[in-house]
Design an enzyme around this catalytic site. Structure first.
Site, mmCIF file in Angstrom:
data_model
loop_
_atom_site.group_PDB
_atom_site.id
_atom_site.type_symbol
_atom_site.label_atom_id
_atom_site.label_comp_id
_atom_site.label_asym_id
_atom_site.label_seq_id
_atom_site.Cartn_x
_atom_site.Cartn_y
_atom_site.Cartn_z
ATOM 1 N N PRO A 26 -12.435 -9.301 -43.297
ATOM 2 C CA PRO A 26 -13.892 -9.539 -42.850
ATOM 3 C C PRO A 26 -14.723 -10.314 -43.864
ATOM 4 O O PRO A 26 -15.265 -11.178 -43.301
ATOM 5 C CB PRO A 26 -14.284 -7.937 -42.881
ATOM 6 C CG PRO A 26 -13.211 -7.072 -42.660
ATOM 7 C CD PRO A 26 -12.051 -7.721 -43.444
ATOM 8 N N LYS A 27 -14.568 -10.093 -44.987
ATOM 9 C CA LYS A 27 -15.494 -10.865 -46.004
ATOM 10 C C LYS A 27 -15.142 -12.235 -46.074
ATOM 11 O O LYS A 27 -15.815 -13.273 -45.732
ATOM 12 C CB LYS A 27 -15.291 -10.297 -47.360
ATOM 13 C CG LYS A 27 -16.399 -10.718 -48.203
ATOM 14 C CD LYS A 27 -15.819 -11.675 -49.262
ATOM 15 C CE LYS A 27 -17.045 -12.334 -50.168
ATOM 16 N NZ LYS A 27 -16.383 -13.309 -51.413
#
Length: 152
Positions: A81-82
């Site tokens: 996600p990041k």
């Protein structure tokens, strides 16, 4: 090592960023040793192969809704996600994207939320309060957090 020679400036040689085609043919061991990419070595080669084989059509994919593009990015080896949010913000110019790492989490909790919360809540807060320019806000908050050692 894999980029094309661009020229020299003030006694230093400069090279272009390597193409997916060239990186797809790289030896992971060479990337680890010479580019010092660590555990990312195999992932860089695997991802370059996917991109070189047409996994992305940047001209079309940039038109995708942010959430759909985020999911597609997370199909790449090692992209969570990041990292997907960083790619959305910096490569696809999706300004509403708010990458959350440990520094951003600390700053957001310290300055705005006033308590420890899960990362997903940080992103939701940013979306609500910073809206379409959350990515710009994230950059200022990241700098502020690092310069002021927030939460350390």
């Amino acid at each position: 090592m894999y980029g094309d020679y661009l020229g020299e400036y003030r006694g230093r040689k400069y090279y272009s960023f390597p193409s997916p085609e060239k990186l797809s043919k790289a030896r992971p061991e060479d990337l680890r040793e010479k580019a010092r990419v660590g555990f990312r070595d195999k992932r860089i080669v695997e991802t370059s192969k996917l991109i070189n084989d047409g996994f992305f059509d940047f001209e079309e994919d940039i038109k995708m809704p942010t959430e759909d593009l985020r999911k597609k990015l997370q199909e790449l080896p090692g992209v969570g996600p990041k990292v997907a949010d960083c790619i959305l913000l910096f490569a696809f110019h999706k300004r509403e994207t708010f990458p959350v790492d440990v520094w951003i989490k600390r700053v957001m909790e310290f300055l705005f939320i006033k308590e420890e919360v899960p990362k997903k809540q940080i992103a939701a807060y940013a979306d609500k309060y910073f809206g379409e320019n959350a990515g710009y806000v994230q950059q200022y908050l990241f700098y502020y957090g690092r310069e002021n050692a927030i939460g350390k």
